[in-house]
Write a protein that holds these residues in place. Sequence first.
Motif, PDB file in Angstrom:
ATOM      1  N   ALA A 169      85.201  80.840  -5.525  1.00 26.54           N
ATOM      2  CA  ALA A 169      85.587  79.456  -5.246  1.00 26.54           C
ATOM      3  C   ALA A 169      84.458  78.499  -5.628  1.00 26.54           C
ATOM      4  O   ALA A 169      84.690  77.462  -6.265  1.00 26.54           O
ATOM      5  N   TRP A 170      83.232  78.848  -5.249  1.00 28.27           N
ATOM      6  CA  TRP A 170      82.096  77.980  -5.566  1.00 28.27           C
ATOM      7  C   TRP A 170      81.849  77.910  -7.070  1.00 28.27           C
ATOM      8  O   TRP A 170      81.607  76.838  -7.616  1.00 28.27           O
ATOM      9  N   GLN A 171      81.925  79.054  -7.753  1.00 30.72           N
ATOM     10  CA  GLN A 171      81.742  79.055  -9.206  1.00 30.72           C
ATOM     11  C   GLN A 171      82.674  78.054  -9.883  1.00 30.72           C
ATOM     12  O   GLN A 171      82.263  77.270 -10.750  1.00 30.72           O
ATOM     13  N   ASN A 172      83.923  78.097  -9.510  1.00 35.36           N
ATOM     14  CA  ASN A 172      84.913  77.253 -10.175  1.00 35.36           C
ATOM     15  C   ASN A 172      84.805  75.795  -9.752  1.00 35.36           C
ATOM     16  O   ASN A 172      85.037  74.894 -10.568  1.00 35.36           O
ATOM     17  N   ALA A 173      84.424  75.547  -8.505  1.00 34.05           N
ATOM     18  CA  ALA A 173      84.193  74.168  -8.080  1.00 34.05           C
ATOM     19  C   ALA A 173      83.014  73.580  -8.830  1.00 34.05           C
ATOM     20  O   ALA A 173      83.044  72.410  -9.260  1.00 34.05           O
ATOM     21  N   GLU A 174      81.969  74.358  -8.997  1.00 33.28           N
ATOM     22  CA  GLU A 174      80.781  73.908  -9.730  1.00 33.28           C
ATOM     23  C   GLU A 174      81.142  73.564 -11.167  1.00 33.28           C
ATOM     24  O   GLU A 174      80.742  72.511 -11.702  1.00 33.28           O
ATOM     25  N   ALA A 175      81.908  74.452 -11.811  1.00 35.66           N
ATOM     26  CA  ALA A 175      82.283  74.204 -13.210  1.00 35.66           C
ATOM     27  C   ALA A 175      83.165  72.959 -13.330  1.00 35.66           C
ATOM     28  O   ALA A 175      82.967  72.121 -14.222  1.00 35.66           O
ATOM     29  N   TYR A 176      84.140  72.832 -12.441  1.00 37.09           N
ATOM     30  CA  TYR A 176      85.042  71.687 -12.491  1.00 37.09           C
ATOM     31  C   TYR A 176      84.289  70.384 -12.253  1.00 37.09           C
ATOM     32  O   TYR A 176      84.551  69.363 -12.907  1.00 37.09           O
ATOM     33  N   ALA A 177      83.336  70.408 -11.322  1.00 32.87           N
ATOM     34  CA  ALA A 177      82.596  69.193 -10.995  1.00 32.87           C
ATOM     35  C   ALA A 177      81.770  68.683 -12.176  1.00 32.87           C
ATOM     36  O   ALA A 177      81.503  67.482 -12.268  1.00 32.87           O
ATOM     37  N   HIS A 178      81.389  69.565 -13.063  1.00 33.31           N
ATOM     38  CA  HIS A 178      80.631  69.141 -14.240  1.00 33.31           C
ATOM     39  C   HIS A 178      81.544  68.712 -15.399  1.00 33.31           C
ATOM     40  O   HIS A 178      81.068  68.116 -16.370  1.00 33.31           O
TER      41      HIS A 178
END
Length: 594
Positions: A305-314
């Motif tokens: 979940a964190w990996q994908n949130a991090e990628a989306y936020a960028h």
Amino acid sequence: MLSYTPPLKDMRFVLEQVLDAPRMLAAMPAYAEVDTDLMRQVCGEAGRFAADVLFPLNAVGDRAGCRYEQGEVRTPPGFADAYRQYSAAGWPALACAPEHGGQGLPQVLNCVLQEMISSANHGWGMYPGLAHGAYACLAQYGSAELRERYLEKIVSGEWLATMCLTEPQAGSDLGLLRSRAEPAGDGRYAISGAKIFISGGEHDMTANIVHLVLARLPDAAAGSKGISLFLAPKWLPDGARNAIHCTGIEHKMGIRGSATCSMQFDGATGWLVGEPHRGLAAMFVMMNAARLQVAAQGLGIAETAWQNAEAYAHERLQGKAAACPAGQDGGRADPIARHAAVQRLLMTQRAYVEGGRMLAYWTGLALDCAEQHADPAMREQAHGHVSLLTPVLKAMLTEQGFAGASQALQVFGGHGYIAETGIEQYVRDARVAMIYEGSNEIQAVDLLLRKVLADGGARLDDWLALVRATAALERDGELAAPAQALAALAERTQAAVRAIAQAAAAQPALPYRVAPDMLRVTGHCGLAWMWLRAARAAIDGQAQDPAFHDAKRATAGYYFACVLPEVEQLFAVINNCLQQSAGGAGACFYPQGD
């Protein structure tokens, strides 16, 4: 669409730089040949299997679910084939003893494997998830005949196993079990009763399923002390089908790729495991292994979940970040990763994920020490540490699995709430881990009443001595302040335990009411301990990879500044309950009679 990249670099940092796992394992005769290269190879291969084979099936399993047809269960497309690949690669045997066909590798590597499986496909991971616990239970309590007949089949992955505890009227209170076992001659028993919520009770993954079943003998006493444990396979040794039937599967909020079955035992043939009327002692071996497995589920879900949130936020552009000077970039929108509110969501997830990984792997190493260290005193001490931290990890990491997935969805905004992006599946899948294998409230009671107060706090004190020793090493420099905070937290934790023990004599309900708060306090002791060690490792390794170690030091700073202060609220709740109790109000904020 979501993606999953095994966090191998962070795993190596934890195992090699923070925990010094290769050196610790080399001191144990059973793991003398387990070096850094072997550990990296195992982690890399596990990561490839999780990312390339399991992760592509995650959304498939959620959409298709399982099918129940006239007593038979069909798993989602691709699940059975993935399991065949898993078994062929030897993953079920990873941490099992060589004398039973296992590879004899450390439990800490099994923690790594279980985390990555859960990150990639929680629903699929439910099928092999109980096999290791069943193996441990049979290895310790099974008769020579049962061990010879079943252990190698479980270790090889040829057969899977279940844990049949829950009944319609008996959930967490196993003393209410009604299933019966009648002696049938020749060491066999006829088992009758209904079980519900049985993960993998029926499926098409393996030819046979080994059920470990709790039931009562005719002379059993009432309550949990009258329960015995039995092994009842789907297919009997003579090739006949046992009288065990799946009567349906549940339609669930999440982990839809996992078959959650209702099972009926109609005089099914079984064999006693362990001693009569002492089934819970044997089953707890399996349950404790399952609780560590569930902790890995929470960690794995939070990681993806964190990996994908991090990628989306960028990638997602919106507005101008307050930190961006006016007019910079020609007034164009910034990635939301530059907005303070989103940064806080991401950093909180990161602090819990990376901190939880360190504490989980440390416990895996402690489990290796408990099983394999040459010194009996070290084995006993390590066993106490594992016993203490098992409920902490199960509760803390599953709560963060759900909270982290929810925070990740918040980063995605409206796009996260719709099914196409996939993050909402992780929110749904994560929720059950807070309930099964003993709800998190039960974990809190287990920790405070059974693991802490029962021995006068001796086991907790022994573990906190390790925490204090780490803090004492950082008297000067940039880590002096977090080290002082950690030492103070350990002292306050012990003081709270003493106060609760004293007050409990007059108010027996008090420990139950503050148990959740004490569990999270204990969890923060562990997380702060690990983050202090990580910060030291990052400073020492700075020259090798400055960007990575700078990020690690920044996350450690964020944990101490913005996450650890939760303990102030927790201590306030505990102290308020203690004061109310001292004032003679036995209900302690609760209405009389409730």
